[in-house]
Design a protein around this motif. Structure first.
Motif, PDB file in Angstrom:
ATOM      1  N   ASP A   1       0.796  -1.224   0.000  1.00 38.16           N
ATOM      2  CA  ASP A   1       0.000   0.000   0.000  1.00 38.16           C
ATOM      3  C   ASP A   1       0.836   1.286   0.000  1.00 38.16           C
ATOM      4  O   ASP A   1       0.931   1.983  -1.004  1.00 38.16           O
ATOM      5  CB  ASP A   1      -0.957  -0.010   1.199  1.00 38.16           C
ATOM      6  CG  ASP A   1      -1.890   1.180   1.234  1.00 38.16           C
ATOM      7  OD1 ASP A   1      -2.182   1.725   0.163  1.00 38.16           O
ATOM      8  OD2 ASP A   1      -2.326   1.583   2.328  1.00 38.16           O
TER       9      ASP A   1
ATOM     10  N   ILE B   1       3.229   2.620  -2.754  1.00 45.78           N
ATOM     11  CA  ILE B   1       2.687   2.627  -4.122  1.00 45.78           C
ATOM     12  C   ILE B   1       1.698   3.777  -4.288  1.00 45.78           C
ATOM     13  O   ILE B   1       0.834   3.975  -3.434  1.00 45.78           O
ATOM     14  CB  ILE B   1       1.946   1.301  -4.412  1.00 45.78           C
ATOM     15  CG1 ILE B   1       2.851   0.103  -4.129  1.00 45.78           C
ATOM     16  CG2 ILE B   1       1.411   1.271  -5.832  1.00 45.78           C
ATOM     17  CD1 ILE B   1       2.100  -1.225  -4.060  1.00 45.78           C
TER      18      ILE B   1
ATOM     19  N   LYS C   1       1.413   8.890  -2.743  1.00 47.77           N
ATOM     20  CA  LYS C   1       0.946   9.765  -1.647  1.00 47.77           C
ATOM     21  C   LYS C   1       2.103   9.978  -0.683  1.00 47.77           C
ATOM     22  O   LYS C   1       2.753   9.018  -0.264  1.00 47.77           O
ATOM     23  CB  LYS C   1      -0.219   9.127  -0.892  1.00 47.77           C
ATOM     24  CG  LYS C   1      -1.560   9.381  -1.539  1.00 47.77           C
ATOM     25  CD  LYS C   1      -2.681   8.959  -0.610  1.00 47.77           C
ATOM     26  CE  LYS C   1      -4.027   9.133  -1.306  1.00 47.77           C
ATOM     27  NZ  LYS C   1      -5.145   8.582  -0.515  1.00 47.77           N
TER      28      LYS C   1
ATOM     29  N   LYS D   1      -3.527  -2.218  -6.512  1.00 52.18           N
ATOM     30  CA  LYS D   1      -3.316  -0.797  -6.193  1.00 52.18           C
ATOM     31  C   LYS D   1      -2.849  -0.037  -7.439  1.00 52.18           C
ATOM     32  O   LYS D   1      -3.279   1.087  -7.687  1.00 52.18           O
ATOM     33  CB  LYS D   1      -2.303  -0.648  -5.054  1.00 52.18           C
ATOM     34  CG  LYS D   1      -2.020   0.817  -4.750  1.00 52.18           C
ATOM     35  CD  LYS D   1      -2.160   1.213  -3.335  1.00 52.18           C
ATOM     36  CE  LYS D   1      -2.060   2.734  -3.196  1.00 52.18           C
ATOM     37  NZ  LYS D   1      -1.665   3.170  -1.895  1.00 52.18           N
TER      38      LYS D   1
ATOM     39  N   ARG E   1     -10.004   5.893  -6.278  1.00 49.28           N
ATOM     40  CA  ARG E   1      -8.966   5.637  -5.275  1.00 49.28           C
ATOM     41  C   ARG E   1      -9.517   5.708  -3.853  1.00 49.28           C
ATOM     42  O   ARG E   1      -8.977   5.088  -2.939  1.00 49.28           O
ATOM     43  CB  ARG E   1      -7.814   6.632  -5.467  1.00 49.28           C
ATOM     44  CG  ARG E   1      -6.604   6.294  -4.637  1.00 49.28           C
ATOM     45  CD  ARG E   1      -5.372   7.076  -5.068  1.00 49.28           C
ATOM     46  NE  ARG E   1      -4.264   6.792  -4.188  1.00 49.28           N
ATOM     47  CZ  ARG E   1      -3.013   7.135  -4.408  1.00 49.28           C
ATOM     48  NH1 ARG E   1      -2.696   7.799  -5.508  1.00 49.28           N
ATOM     49  NH2 ARG E   1      -2.060   6.834  -3.544  1.00 49.28           N
TER      50      ARG E   1
ATOM     51  N   LEU F   1      -9.968   2.625  -1.709  1.00 51.41           N
ATOM     52  CA  LEU F   1      -8.868   2.016  -0.941  1.00 51.41           C
ATOM     53  C   LEU F   1      -8.977   2.370   0.545  1.00 51.41           C
ATOM     54  O   LEU F   1      -8.252   1.843   1.373  1.00 51.41           O
ATOM     55  CB  LEU F   1      -7.505   2.490  -1.468  1.00 51.41           C
ATOM     56  CG  LEU F   1      -7.157   2.086  -2.901  1.00 51.41           C
ATOM     57  CD1 LEU F   1      -5.865   2.750  -3.343  1.00 51.41           C
ATOM     58  CD2 LEU F   1      -7.026   0.569  -3.007  1.00 51.41           C
ATOM     59  N   ASN F   2      -9.871   3.305   0.846  1.00 53.91           N
ATOM     60  CA  ASN F   2     -10.042   3.703   2.248  1.00 53.91           C
ATOM     61  C   ASN F   2     -11.124   2.901   2.959  1.00 53.91           C
ATOM     62  O   ASN F   2     -11.639   3.322   3.998  1.00 53.91           O
ATOM     63  CB  ASN F   2     -10.391   5.202   2.332  1.00 53.91           C
ATOM     64  CG  ASN F   2      -9.185   6.048   2.029  1.00 53.91           C
ATOM     65  OD1 ASN F   2      -8.046   5.585   2.158  1.00 53.91           O
ATOM     66  ND2 ASN F   2      -9.412   7.266   1.590  1.00 53.91           N
TER      67      ASN F   2
END
Ligand code: GLY
Length: 358
Positions: free
Chosen positions: A135, A138, A141, A225, A239, A242-243
């Protein structure tokens, strides 16, 4: 070694998943004509593997080692400022390379430094934790924490390569390994049933750090991802999925103090909360909530937390203040993440009841 491409036009790069990669970094980092390398290394990871990494990196240029504490406290504005000043003292130039070495803290902080130093220098992430490999390293962020909240300062800044050496997972403390498995389970619940099947059938080999199984699993997660990031690099639509479990999970992390609850532990309860919310709203069947529970229990992660709901609600209210209107990532059936804003306080109270015990 597996190669997973992150297709982002001229910012495209590869995630390399394999064994023995830290001894081959100079060969695996894309050519850039660098004369110096700034190595931002987690101090514990550096103790274990630093000599080997530096021996390999030195083929690319002079290596300047800057170590950081092995904890979330390293992601402070103050530490970031000190490191930037050190980079200037060392006369790091625009065409040099920054390498982050460690888990999510190293890649978040290292990526941030690379993105702002002289308006941006190249960065490569050598990720040594499960959480980092599947995570954090990649997708570009970066983040620094402020007293008011986690990752309140940051940029989107893609690396030139991510190296995921699964050999380094052997030295990961068991609790950290399990914490990383929460993100792996997340990919299984939200995107890829093969991951849940692998966990159900081969958890003993995963725990024993069987290289082949870990390579398969890390590469599968990295691939998911990469796909998600390639269609929504700047987190405006897909995206956000992903949370899954993260809104409630972050509230637990804040309420428990960041050291009390590891990220993966908090988001596993967060995903159980989200599953129960979806059940209340008729989006998931009871057996699908059970699949969540079975996966987390198999991995050894918590599915309930001992917390006063009022304490968690307080942390949550802070989060909402920053986020504005709440958008919930829920599953409308397994492997079908959706964003919903029509969650009522009745749904929330019912789901809180299922996962929190005072
Ligand atoms: N960890 C979530 C993201 O990269 O968007």
């Amino acid at each position: 070694m597996r190669r997973v491409k992150v297709p982002l036009g001229e910012r495209s790069y590869e995630i390399l998943v394999g064994t023995g990669l830290i001894d081959s970094v100079s060969r695996l980092v894309p050519e850039g004509g660098y004369s110096a390398i700034v190595l931002i290394a987690d101090e514990s990871v550096d103790e274990l593997y630093g000599k080997r990494l530096r021996a390999s990196l030195s083929a690319l240029g002079d290596v300047h080692l800057l170590t950081i504490p092995s904890s979330e406290t390293a992601k402070s504005w103050q530490v970031a400022g000190q490191l930037l000043e050190r980079m200037a003292e060392l006369k790091v130039r625009r065409n040099d390379l920054l390498v982050s070495f460690g888990g999510g803290v190293a890649s978040d902080l290292g990526g941030f430094l690379a993105s702002v130093y002289q308006r941006g220098i190249a960065v490569a992430h050598v990720s040594t934790t499960l959480l980092g490999q599947v995570d954090a390293a990649i997708g570009g962020k970066t983040g620094v924490n402020l007293p008011a909240g986690k990752n309140l300062v940051g940029t989107f800044y893609q690396p030139t390569v991510v190296l995921a050496d699964v050999d380094t997972l052997v030295s990961l403390p068991a609790r950290q390994f399990r914490s990383g498995m929460a993100e792996v389970v997340k990919y299984g619940l939200c995107y890829e049933p093969w991951i849940l099947k692998t966990i159900a059938e081969r958890m003993d080999r995963i725990e024993a750090c069987d290289r082949d199984v870990l390579e398969d699993l890390v590469a599968a997660c990295a691939g998911i991802k990469a796909r998600v990031v390639s269609v929504d690099e700047s987190d405006r639509s897909g995206r956000i999925m992903l949370n899954y479990g993260h809104t409630f999970g972050h509230a637990l992390e804040v309420a428990g103090g960041y050291e009390g609850w590891l990220h993966g532990e908090a988001i596993s309860v967060g995903m159980m909360f989200a599953a129960n919310l979806a059940l209340e709203m008729g989006l998931l069947e009871p057996e699908e909530v059970e699949e969540h529970r079975a996966a987390f229990e198999q991995v050894g992660l918590p599915v309930r937390a001992r917390f006063d709901p009022a304490q968690v609600a307080g942390a949550w209210a802070m989060d909402k203040k920053f986020l504005g209107a709440q958008r919930w990532v829920l599953l409308e059936g397994l492997q079908n993440p959706v964003v919903r804003s029509d969650v009522t306080s009745t749904h929330i109270d019912a789901a809180v009841d299922k996962v929190l015990a005072p």
